[in-house]
Design a protein around this motif. Structure first.
Motif, mmCIF file in Angstrom:
data_model
loop_
_atom_site.group_PDB
_atom_site.id
_atom_site.type_symbol
_atom_site.label_atom_id
_atom_site.label_comp_id
_atom_site.label_asym_id
_atom_site.label_seq_id
_atom_site.Cartn_x
_atom_site.Cartn_y
_atom_site.Cartn_z
ATOM 1 N N SER A 215 0.802 -1.225 0.000
ATOM 2 C CA SER A 215 0.000 0.000 0.000
ATOM 3 C C SER A 215 0.835 1.275 0.000
ATOM 4 O O SER A 215 0.398 2.304 -0.499
ATOM 5 C CB SER A 215 -0.944 0.014 1.208
ATOM 6 O OG SER A 215 -0.218 -0.112 2.414
ATOM 7 N N ALA A 216 2.057 1.236 0.569
ATOM 8 C CA ALA A 216 2.928 2.416 0.562
ATOM 9 C C ALA A 216 3.864 2.336 -0.647
ATOM 10 O O ALA A 216 4.737 1.476 -0.717
ATOM 11 C CB ALA A 216 3.735 2.488 1.862
ATOM 12 N N ASP A 217 3.660 3.231 -1.608
ATOM 13 C CA ASP A 217 4.421 3.179 -2.863
ATOM 14 C C ASP A 217 5.924 3.311 -2.649
ATOM 15 O O ASP A 217 6.721 2.750 -3.408
ATOM 16 C CB ASP A 217 3.948 4.283 -3.813
ATOM 17 C CG ASP A 217 2.597 3.961 -4.426
ATOM 18 O OD1 ASP A 217 2.208 2.780 -4.366
ATOM 19 O OD2 ASP A 217 1.942 4.871 -4.947
ATOM 20 N N ASP A 218 6.340 4.078 -1.616
ATOM 21 C CA ASP A 218 7.767 4.295 -1.394
ATOM 22 C C ASP A 218 8.464 3.050 -0.843
ATOM 23 O O ASP A 218 9.696 2.986 -0.795
ATOM 24 C CB ASP A 218 7.993 5.485 -0.450
ATOM 25 C CG ASP A 218 7.297 5.305 0.890
ATOM 26 O OD1 ASP A 218 6.280 4.585 0.944
ATOM 27 O OD2 ASP A 218 7.757 5.891 1.881
ATOM 28 N N LEU A 219 7.666 2.048 -0.442
ATOM 29 C CA LEU A 219 8.244 0.799 0.067
ATOM 30 C C LEU A 219 8.006 -0.388 -0.864
ATOM 31 O O LEU A 219 8.732 -1.379 -0.804
ATOM 32 C CB LEU A 219 7.654 0.473 1.448
ATOM 33 C CG LEU A 219 7.869 1.512 2.559
ATOM 34 C CD1 LEU A 219 7.164 1.061 3.825
ATOM 35 C CD2 LEU A 219 9.350 1.734 2.825
ATOM 36 N N ALA A 220 7.000 -0.283 -1.711
ATOM 37 C CA ALA A 220 6.597 -1.400 -2.573
ATOM 38 C C ALA A 220 7.772 -1.924 -3.402
ATOM 39 O O ALA A 220 8.467 -1.169 -4.073
ATOM 40 C CB ALA A 220 5.460 -0.976 -3.491
ATOM 41 N N GLY A 221 7.983 -3.245 -3.310
ATOM 42 C CA GLY A 221 9.004 -3.904 -4.116
ATOM 43 C C GLY A 221 10.427 -3.746 -3.628
ATOM 44 O O GLY A 221 11.356 -4.286 -4.246
ATOM 45 N N LYS A 222 10.643 -3.041 -2.518
ATOM 46 C CA LYS A 222 12.009 -2.776 -2.057
ATOM 47 C C LYS A 222 12.452 -3.791 -1.003
ATOM 48 O O LYS A 222 11.660 -4.291 -0.220
ATOM 49 C CB LYS A 222 12.115 -1.363 -1.483
ATOM 50 C CG LYS A 222 11.948 -0.273 -2.525
ATOM 51 C CD LYS A 222 12.214 1.101 -1.950
ATOM 52 C CE LYS A 222 12.103 2.181 -3.024
ATOM 53 N NZ LYS A 222 12.345 3.532 -2.469
#
Length: 419
Positions: A215-222
């Motif tokens: 849900s948080a784009d700045d964390l997605a996939g990292k």
């Protein structure tokens, strides 16, 4: 500024025409003059001024078209869709599509013709007993294990953790004395499994990757590293289900176990009815409403819905997959076309629901949307604030409100409000 308006059908219009370069230049000069008079702490670059000028001129063009076409501003739907932009020698040529609300006659709609037949479920005694036992287990107090042991799947561990991305702590990634049930799969995938075997007082690095659709784009996939410290493992002591327990739970000195069972019976019934609604009743109502009405859809709103569905489809794409659609225009066009009919049906249903909800006086307030998102986050193991921010940042609050309005209306159609 020269503007003409062409009526495509009963709701869609094309505004076309030119805006002279001199008009834009005058707007830029005016904004620069205003910027010079503004307080010195408000810095405005020439690029920002030019962008603001272009935006204002474009809006002036739209307003001129609305006036030329004698369109009702209150009746205009969605954002204007830019169909064509061409830089000429001394002007800019625009083609913009706008739409007005279609006429949807809901006055004569009889809900008895829409509502499917169903039998309201009744909670079985076994289901109520199971629900009560589950609740009692949840209410049981946690106490420290008398004999320390390594973490196993199913244990409730008390931990401190600090999350790092690129060796820097990130917001919301830290907690102290945090209770986590190992194996519940409510944390980031892979986190809980790496706690297995930890001893009291041990500190361990846990490496995980946030889901691509987080849900948080700045964390997605990292990828993230969590430094975890185990304090203790806890267990729950069994709770006796008696009148005293019922009185404590219900905050009522006259309550009994039967009172509590009655309340849980209503809860189980509501849950079973909700499952029937989502699985059977809602799809049938949607099908009936879509078949009942026939009207022209606003093209610009449909295109916006297509954009939203494409974004949703591509959220889980890898960078390579994203790039393949950027490089291949035909592939991207096919992707958009693959969701067009779904988008059309979504917009059609939304307009029908809006008209019927207005007739029935059904409305949804912002706090109801926030509460619903909080419940959704809790049920899916997400951070409620992060989920709310995602919806706000991606302009999804209106869609969430529409979803709640839809469910309220469908409940009204089914007669839930009379129960």
């Amino acid at each position: 500024m020269k503007v003409t308006v062409e009526k495509i059908d009963d709701v869609n219009y094309i505004i076309s025409g030119t805006v002279e370069n001199s008009v834009i230049e005058e707007k830029v000069a005016k904004l620069k003059e205003e910027a010079e008079k503004a307080p010195k702490d408000e810095e405005t670059t020439d690029e920002n001024i030019e962008q603001n000028a272009a935006s204002q001129v474009f809006q002036d063009f739209i307003n001129a078209g609305i006036q030329e076409g004698n369109l009702d501003v209150e009746n205009i739907l969605g954002q204007p869709g830019l169909k064509k932009y061409e830089q000429l020698d001394d002007s800019i040529y625009f083609e913009v599509e706008v739409a007005v609300s279609p006429e949807i006659n809901v006055d004569d709609i009889d809900f008895d013709e829409i509502a499917p037949d169903y039998t309201k479920p009744t909670a079985s005694p076994e289901a109520v007993e199971a629900k009560l036992a589950e609740f009692a287990q949840q209410q049981a107090p946690f106490t420290k294990l008398e004999t320390p042991k390594p973490i196993e799947i199913g244990d409730v561990a008390v931990i401190d953790f600090t999350g790092y991305i690129d060796d820097k702590p990130f917001e919301g990634g830290s907690a102290e004395k945090f209770n986590i049930k190992v194996g519940s799969n409510k944390f980031i995938p892979g986190f809980e499994e790496q706690l297995v075997g930890m001893e009291y007082g041990e500190e361990r690095d846990v490496i995980v990757t946030f889901p691509k659709n987080y849900s948080a784009d700045d964390l997605a996939g990292k990828e993230a590293k969590f430094v975890v410290k185990l304090h203790e493992i806890q267990e729950q002591k069994p709770v006796t289900i008696d009148d005293a327990f019922a009185q404590k739970v219900l905050n009522n000195n006259t309550a009994t176990v039967e009172t509590l069972k009655k309340q849980f019976g209503e809860q189980v019934t509501a849950e079973e009815l909700s499952q029937i609604y989502m699985r059977d009743l809602k799809p049938k109502i949607v099908e009936a409403l879509l078949a009942k009405f026939d009207f022209t859809l606003p093209n610009n709103v449909v295109e916006t819905e297509i954009d939203a569905k494409v974004r949703e489809k591509t959220r889980s794409f890898t960078e390579e997959e994203h790039q393949s659609y950027v490089n291949d225009k035909e592939k991207f066009r096919q992707l958009r076309e693959s969701v067009r009919e779904e988008a059309r049906q979504s917009i059609k249903l939304a307009l029908i629901v809006e008209a019927l909800a207005k007739r029935e006086g059904i409305d949804v307030h912002e706090q109801e949307v926030i509460a619903a998102l909080g419940y959704q986050a809790t049920m899916t193991g997400q951070d409620p604030q992060a989920l709310l921010k995602y919806y706000q940042d991606n302009n999804l609050m209106t869609a969430a409100k529409m979803g709640l309005t839809e469910d309220k209306l469908f409940g009204h159609i089914l007669g839930f409000h009379k129960a």
